[in-house]
Every structure is written in structure tokens, then in C-alpha cells.
Design an enzyme around this catalytic site. Structure first.
Site, mmCIF file in Angstrom:
data_model
loop_
_atom_site.group_PDB
_atom_site.id
_atom_site.type_symbol
_atom_site.label_atom_id
_atom_site.label_comp_id
_atom_site.label_asym_id
_atom_site.label_seq_id
_atom_site.Cartn_x
_atom_site.Cartn_y
_atom_site.Cartn_z
ATOM 1 N N SER A 185 -9.343 20.985 -4.245
ATOM 2 C CA SER A 185 -8.392 20.539 -3.351
ATOM 3 C C SER A 185 -8.897 19.327 -2.723
ATOM 4 C CB SER A 185 -8.707 21.572 -2.013
ATOM 5 O OG SER A 185 -8.074 22.523 -2.131
ATOM 6 N N GLN A 223 -16.261 24.475 -6.761
ATOM 7 C CA GLN A 223 -15.240 24.369 -7.531
ATOM 8 C C GLN A 223 -14.670 23.082 -6.626
ATOM 9 O OE1 GLN A 223 -12.669 27.844 -7.016
ATOM 10 N NE2 GLN A 223 -10.960 26.483 -6.662
ATOM 11 N N GLU A 232 1.848 31.394 2.900
ATOM 12 C CA GLU A 232 3.069 31.058 2.395
ATOM 13 C C GLU A 232 3.034 30.917 0.500
ATOM 14 O OE1 GLU A 232 1.316 29.762 4.717
ATOM 15 O OE2 GLU A 232 2.969 30.618 6.032
ATOM 16 N N SER A 270 -16.193 24.732 -0.973
ATOM 17 C CA SER A 270 -17.158 25.655 -0.412
ATOM 18 C C SER A 270 -18.575 25.674 -1.039
ATOM 19 C CB SER A 270 -16.658 27.157 -0.475
ATOM 20 O OG SER A 270 -15.341 27.444 -0.270
ATOM 21 N N GLU A 329 -9.780 33.280 -9.110
ATOM 22 C CA GLU A 329 -9.981 33.215 -7.825
ATOM 23 C C GLU A 329 -9.152 34.305 -7.127
ATOM 24 O OE1 GLU A 329 -8.637 29.466 -6.108
ATOM 25 O OE2 GLU A 329 -9.967 29.863 -4.294
#
Lengths: 413, 375
Positions: free
Chosen positions: A138, A135, A382, A170, A253
Site C-alpha cells: 500500500s 509486505q 467495499e 505491518s 492474504e
């Protein structure tokens, strides 16, 4: 209030159990039961080869990707059947680590948004473990703020040209395929100018560089795109619809990462039963130690029973409630706290990370060094608190400086 | 698997919530906190008439004959409403001990009146600061009478009967302890009302001087019966705590939506948002542990003792966490007498010690996990 299967669930469980009993790679069991942080070790056997063999066997018998429709290689099973399968598969499920992203996130995204021809060709191969997917989301400038991503896709005749960089991907180094989110229009609001694609990881111009992590291992990668050409038939969803498409992936996810996580209590409990403190008492008899153990025990069981509440909802044919969003948030910090506490109890020996020398084969040392990632990957603590605050408790959005502004006018460092 | 309360149980919960919203708004709690009445008599009577008090008392003893799961959902609503009534003492402890260990005559005599609310019961065990343990129970039982003192006794000023943990044989060990039932309306009893952190539930010192008493359960079984009673009460009280935690979280959330500072609702600031998210996490873990507690209680599972300690630790922390941070979200307003935040703060800290403090239950939890592990 009971833990019993319905008659239908019991029949399904019996069928799954019988098939697993007859077909599972039992010679791997002793290794799989010990699987902890940092991938699996199979006594010298190649984990990827063994994982693929088990996946293919499941696929051939109709036990792969249970929740997928049959025409794409799944079983068309209900969510509760999938849960039952996972329970029955038990430690053998640890073999499937490399497939989680493909089966849990990429596959469902392609299924919802991909062209029919590609779905019929690629999804069964993914289900069978013949291909592994990653995927590509990021970026160095867009993690928690995913929509701030900068990798560009520009029109080039019938197709597209991709330039930019992804990070924290990953398994990119062993994947055959990936799903990719790009910016196709920097002149509009940042969420509006995104478009998704799927591509082979050996497409010319794709370069994969493993990241050496803070714990010394390399599960993640940087992926560079240098004039990578993709046909328009590899687009997922409409041009400018990338954000909507990515939400399919992210929802899946969170479901797959958060479910069934251990908060790490059993290990520290075992350890404290054996360790002697300075005053000669066992750690487990020490009041201060007990107080900490009790907190972690409550988190461990609280997560377990929260999971069971979600499973019950599935069993009744309902969607699990938002309480499931707490899993990774609770487990991540618990794992880190427990590791630090275990090292503290070990005194100066706590620094030793050699599995042959350190207590419990250096499990806590590995956990210490890996757990910071758990609190970051798949949504930071967060971001998860924001999700709980905003989507569960209904609190207003954060104050933001990028609202109503075209992407290329947003301030950057 | 059906790890959830049934539709009927959820209806009962809704019914209890509506009833309490009507009869026990926070103004009613405040009236007890501020006034001279020790508890809300009208509410108490109403809870008896509605059958809520006798939910888990068998029909042959005047109850509704429902089960523990029904009592759990009622307890949650009582906790949410901060009901200023002696349910935990009278029902969760005394009625439960009589159900478990009372003679047929004792059950016939007291359970119907406990179920209706006509009689209030309480458990008197504490004699010294610190945890109750066999070595600090000295109140003596001789020839069918009790002499000594218990303090604090929750609802001790308003109770009609007490079950008293007393020493029938000299020494410091558990074998010398028995439970006795005492009619508190007799001449050998002297009660002194105590000042406490939560005056919405009153407490007293009870002095016994040759007070007439009868055994509950066999002589020498007192400590075991007492500990088992605490486990069951911990689960039921745990539901009160879960209800209180949820309500405190909702108050904080509502205030964060409505209060503006720096030109924005304060709930949009991450410092506040994340504090509320953490409160939600605590409350959710406690609720899930509570579900297992309810399951174990209702099935008499072998895991009951472990489930009770787990829930006790989890729900105590959750209610304290939510109640204290609810004040924090409210800022200075949260520390005014006029706002209701302190009612929850007081109750959360009363319930946190009322069956023994966290440190005792943490010890029990670890001991029980260890015993199970060794088995």
C-alpha cells in the site's frame, strides 16, 4: 454430513496432538487464552522471543509451514492437514502473529516467483522463525486502488534504484525482509508497468517510521525508499509482471485473514448475562438486547459453519468455494457494532478505557478503537463487496476513469 | 469431516429441481395466487407420486424411508419454486408429530396417506394475535370432543385432518395442554377462508363445535410436543427459506446484468452491486447455519434446539432481506403485479411468521444458548 475425521485425518490429528502436548510452552497458556485485541501479553516475558522459540521448535520437528514443500522448510502437508494442525495448535497459534504475513503471503510469493538460490537460502529461515518478512504494497496514493502505486524502480546498470514511499506496512519495524511492488514503466497501462522485488529491510536508504494509529498503538509503518539500490537477482517475476506476481500474495492474504475470524459474539453474550439494566432486569432478559444478540449469534455460527464447509471441501480434495470471502466482511462490522453496543449498555462508564476499572478489562473499549482497522485492512468492506459482486455473482466491473490510459496520463487530485 | 450433503442427496436435489422447474414454474404459483383454486392439486399429487412427500416417512408407513437430509434438500427446492402446496403443514408438522408421538394405530392409519398426498394435514395452534403461549390457548377438550376456534390455520381450508393444541384442564399453564387429532370432514367443523398477504398458500379460521377428537401423545404433553415439532419444522422450513433467498438473489443479479441505465448495466454501479453482495452474505450465513440444522436434525443431536433457533432466525432474515432487495434492484418494475418479485416478497413474509415471528425465535435462541452455557 458429519464432523468425523477420515482415518488418515484422525491419525494425523493424533500425531499433531501428541507432539503439541509434549512440546508446547504450557506456561504461556493462561496468557494466550486471554489474547484479544492489540497483540499478546505474556506476563512480562518478551512475546517476540517466545514466538521465535516456539516457531524454531516446530521447525526442527517438521511442524512449521505445513503447506510448504519440504525442501523449503515445510512439511508438504495437504490443506486439510494444515487445518487440523491449526485446530490442534489452538491458543498456541496466537504466538505466530508476527509470522502470518511471511508464512502466509511473502513466502508463497517468493516460492512461486523467486530465483531458486534465494528460495533455498531464505525460505527455510522464514519457516524457522529466524527471519520475519513484511509486505510493502500500500501507498499513500494506492490502497484499494493498489495498481495506482507510485514508488519507482529505475534501471541502474545491472541493478535497480528505488525511490518512493509505502504505508500501512505491518511489522516493518521488526522485519528482516520484505517484498516490494514498484512502478518500472509509467508510460504504459497502470497494471502493466509494475515489477516486484524482495529486499532486506536494513538495505541502505530504507527508512521505517512507525505510524501512531487512531487507537494509540503502532502496528503499522511508513517505509521510505531513498535511492535504494537492489541487484536484479532480487526481482520476483519478470519486469512488468508485478501485478500478476502480487495477485499470488493477495490471494493468499485473503485466505489467511478471512479464515476462522470471530464475529465477537461470545464476549457480548457473557457481558449481557451479568449486566443489570435500569429497570433491574439483566440485559440478557431484555427484548431489545436479545434481538441484537440473536443477530450476532447467527453471524458467529454462520461464519463458523461456513468455515467448516470450506474445510470439508479441502477434506474432499476440492477447492473451497467463494462463500469463504464473507469472513472478514461479516466479522469486521460485527466487532465494531458489538463494541459500540457494549459501551452503550455500560452507560457513562462506557467511556472508561482503563483495564483496571472498565468492565471485562476494557475489552470492548479496545475493540471499539481497533475495529475500524479490521474493516479496512487486507481489503476494505467495499473492495470485498466488489469482489463478491464481480467474482462470485458475475456482475460487471465498476465504471472507471483510468481504463486504457497510460499511468502517467491518469487524472490525480 | 464431511460437512456437506452426499452425492446421492445432491442428485435428489437436482431431481427435485428439474421436476419443479417443469411442474411448478412461477406461472403455476401465480395461477394459485390469482385464481380460485386454493392449491396446486396436480403438483401435490405429483409430489406424492415422486415420493418427495414421503421422503422421511419410514417404508413401513408408506414412505421412502430416506432421512431428514433428503427432506431438507427437497424443502430447499420447494422453497426455491415457491411451490403452492401444503408440504410444510402436512409433512413438516403433522407427519412429524405423528412419527414422534402418534400411536401405532394413528401412524398406520395416517402416515401412508400423508406420504402419498391423499390426505392433507395441518397444525392448528393460534387463537390470538401475538405469540402462541400456554396462557392464550383456550380451545377446550372435553370427553373426546373439541370446542373453540383456531385462526389463522395455514392450509386450514384444504386440510383433511388437523392436529390441534387444546386445553384439557382449566387454567393457563402448559400442563393443561394436549394435542388432538381431528378429522376436519365432520359436522362439528366450520371453516372460513381468510384474506392473507400470500394467497399462494391459503389459510382459514376453523371453528370446532363438539368435534370428535383423539389424543396424540399423552395428556399434558401437548406443549412439549408442540415446541419440539416447531423446532423440527423450523429447520425444514428454513431450507424452504434458503431456497427462496437464493432464487430471489439470482433474480436480482440477472436483472442487474440485463437492465441498462446511464448507458451501463446497473449491476456495475456499486450501490446495486453492494446491495447484491450483502444479499449473498445473508444467504450464505443462512445456508451454513442451515447445514448445521440439517446435521442436528438428522443425528438427533443434543444441539437440535439451538440449531433450529439459529437457523430459523438466520434463514428468516435472509429470505426477507433477499426478497425485499430483489424488488429494490428491479426498481419500479419490481412493484408491478406482472413481475414475479412480489411472489417472493409475499412468501418470505408469510414464512417469517408461519411458525411464530422472529422475536419469538430470537428469545428461544438466547434462552437455549444460555441453558447450554450454564450446563
Amino acid at each position: 454430513m458429519n464432523f468425523d475425521d477420515t482415518p488418515h485425518e484422525a491419525a494425523f490429528r493424533a500425531e499433531a496432538r501428541a507432539w503439541i502436548d509434549a512440546n508446547a510452552p504450557k506456561h504461556l497458556l493462561p496468557h494466550l487464552e486471554k489474547a484479544g485485541f492489540g497483540g499478546i501479553e505474556l506476563g512480562g516475558l518478551d512475546p517476540m522471543k517466545e514466538a521465535k522459540a516456539w516457531q524454531k521448535k516446530k521447525y526442527d520437528a517438521g511442524w512449521a509451514c505445513l503447506h510448504w514443500p519440504k525442501e523449503y522448510g515445510g512439511r508438504g502437508a495437504s490443506p486439510i492437514e494444515r487445518v487440523i494442525w491449526n485446530q490442534e495448535e489452538g491458543p498456541y497459534g496466537a504466538l505466530s502473529g508476527s509470522f502470518i504475513i511471511g508464512h502466509g503471503m511473502c513466502g508463497p510469493t517468493v516460492m512461486d516467483w523467486g530465483p531458486e538460490e534465494a528460495k533455498r537460502e531464505l525460505l527455510p529461515r522464514l519457516a524457522a522463525g529466524e527471519d520475519i518478512w513484511c509486505q510493502l504494497f500500500s501507498e499513500p496514493a494506492g490502497g484499494s486502488d493498489l495498481a495506482g502505486l507510485r514508488t519507482k524502480a529505475e534501471r541502474d546498470g545491472d541493478g535497480w534504484v528505488i525511490n518512493g514511499q509505502k504505508i500501512w506496512t505491518s511489522g516493518a519495524h521488526y522485519s528482516q525482509w520484505g517484498i516490494l511492488i514498484t512502478r518500472t514503466d509509467p508510460d504504459v497501462l497502470k497494471h502493466k508497468g509494475l515489477t516486484m522485488f524482495f529486499l532486506r529491510m536494513d538495505t541502505p536508504g530504507v527508512r521505517i517510521v512507525p505510524i501512531k494509529q487512531a487507537n494509540g498503538q503502532s502496528g503499522f509503518n511508513e517505509v521510505y525508499f531513498d535511492n535504494v539500490r537492489l541487484p536484479d537477482s532480487q526481482r520476483l517475476g519478470g519486469v512488468g509482471e508485478g501485478w500478476k506476481v502480487s495477485l499470488t500474495t493477495l490471494m493468499n492474504e485473503r485466505l489467511s485473514i478471512g479464515s476462522g475470524m470471530s464475529a465477537g459474539f461470545p464476549d457480548i453474550f457473557e457481558f449481557c448475562k451479568e449486566l443489570e439494566l435500569a429497570d433491574g432486569t439483566l440485559a440478557i432478559n431484555d427484548r431489545g438486547v436479545r434481538s441484537k444478540l440473536a443477530e450476532w449469534a447467527c453471524r458467529q455460527s454462520g461464519l463458523k459453519y461456513t468455515g467448516m464447509r470450506a474445510i470439508s471441501a479441502l477434506s474432499r480434495g476440492e477447492n473451497p468455494g467463494p462463500e469463504n470471502s464473507i469472513g472478514k466482511l461479516v466479522a469486521g462490522s460485527s466487532l465494531q457494532e458489538i463494541a459500540m453496543f457494549a459501551l452503550d449498555l455500560q452507560g457513562q462508564s462506557g467511556a472508561i478505557s482503563d483495564p483496571k476499572l472498565a468492565a471485562m478489562t476494557a475489552k470492548f473499549q479496545a475493540q471499539l478503537l481497533r475495529s475500524p482497522a479490521t474493516r479496512v485492512e487486507g481489503g476494505t468492506d467495499e473492495i470485498l463487496r466488489n469482489i463478491i459482486g464481480e467474482r462470485v455473482l458475475g456482475l460487471p466491473d465498476d465504471m472507471r476513469a483510468d481504463k486504457g490510459i497510460a499511468f502517467n496520463k491518469i487524472p490525480t487530485a | 469431516m464431511d460437512f456437506e450433503f452426499s452425492a446421492e442427496q445432491q442428485q435428489l436435489k437436482e431431481q427435485a429441481r428439474r421436476y419443479l422447474a417443469d411442474k411448478c414454474p412461477t406461472t403455476a404459483v401465480r395461477a394459485i395466487l390469482e385464481g380460485s383454486e386454493p392449491f396446486d392439486r396436480a403438483l401435490w399429487q405429483g409430489l406424492g407420486e415422486m415420493g418427495f412427500l414421503g421422503a422421511a416417512i419410514p417404508e413401513e408407513y408408506g414412505g421412502l424411508g430416506l432421512g431428514y437430509l433428503e427432506l431438507c434438500v427437497i424443502a430447499e427446492e420447494l422453497g426455491r419454486a415457491l411451490a403452492p402446496v401444503p408440504v410444510s403443514s402436512s409433512i413438516f408438522l403433522v407427519a412429524e408429530i405423528l412419527k414422534a408421538a402418534g400411536s401405532e394405530e394413528q401412524k398406520q392409519r395416517w402416515l401412508p396417506r400423508l406420504a402419498s398426498g391423499e390426505v392433507i394435514g395441518t397444525l392448528a395452534s393460534v387463537e390470538a394475535t401475538g405469540s402462541v403461549r400456554p396462557s392464550n390457548v383456550a380451545l377446550s377438550a372435553k370427553g373426546g370432543t373439541l370446542t373453540g376456534a383456531k385462526s389463522p390455520v395455514l392450509d386450514g381450508d384444504i386440510a383433511d385432518i388437523a392436529i390441534v393444541l387444546a386445553r384439557h384442564a382449566p387454567g393457563k399453564d402448559a400442563q393443561g395442554l394436549s394435542l388432538y387429532l381431528v378429522d376436519l370432514n365432520q359436522s362439528g367443523i366450520e371453516r372460513t377462508v381468510l384474506d392473507t398477504i400470500d394467497p399462494s398458500r391459503s389459510q382459514a379460521k376453523i371453528a370446532f363445535k363438539d368435534a370428535a377428537a383423539e389424543l396424540v401423545g399423552a395428556a399434558g404433553e401437548g406443549w412439549r410436543l408442540y415446541e419440539e415439532a416447531l423446532d423440527r419444522a423450523a429447520i425444514l422450513t428454513g431450507f424452504e427459506q434458503i431456497g427462496g433467498a437464493d432464487k430471489a438473489l439470482e433474480m436480482g443479479r440477472d436483472y442487474a446484468l440485463q437492465r441498462f441505465a446511464f448507458g451501463r448495466a446497473i449491476g456495475s454501479f456499486q450501490a446495486i452491486k453492494h446491495m447484491l453482495a450483502d444479499m449473498y452474505v445473508s444467504a450464505t450465513l443462512a445456508r451454513s447455519n442451515g447445514y448445521f440444522g440439517a446435521y442436528a436434525l438428522s443425528t438427533g443431536s443434543a444441539d437440535l434446539a439451538e440449531a433450529a433457533a439459529t437457523m430459523r432466525v438466520s434463514s428468516t432474515k435472509a429470505f426477507q432481506h433477499c426478497a425485499k432487495n430483489n424488488i429494490q434492484v428491479h426498481g419500479g418494475m419490481g412493484f408491478t403485479w406482472a413481475m414475479d418479485c412480489h411472489l417472493f416478497y409475499r412468501r418470505s413474509n408469510l414464512l417469517a411468521v408461519s411458525l411464530g415471528g422472529l422475536n419469538e425465535w430470537e428469545d428461544k435462541l438466547i434462552d437455549r444458548l444460555r441453558a447450554k452455557n450454564a450446563a
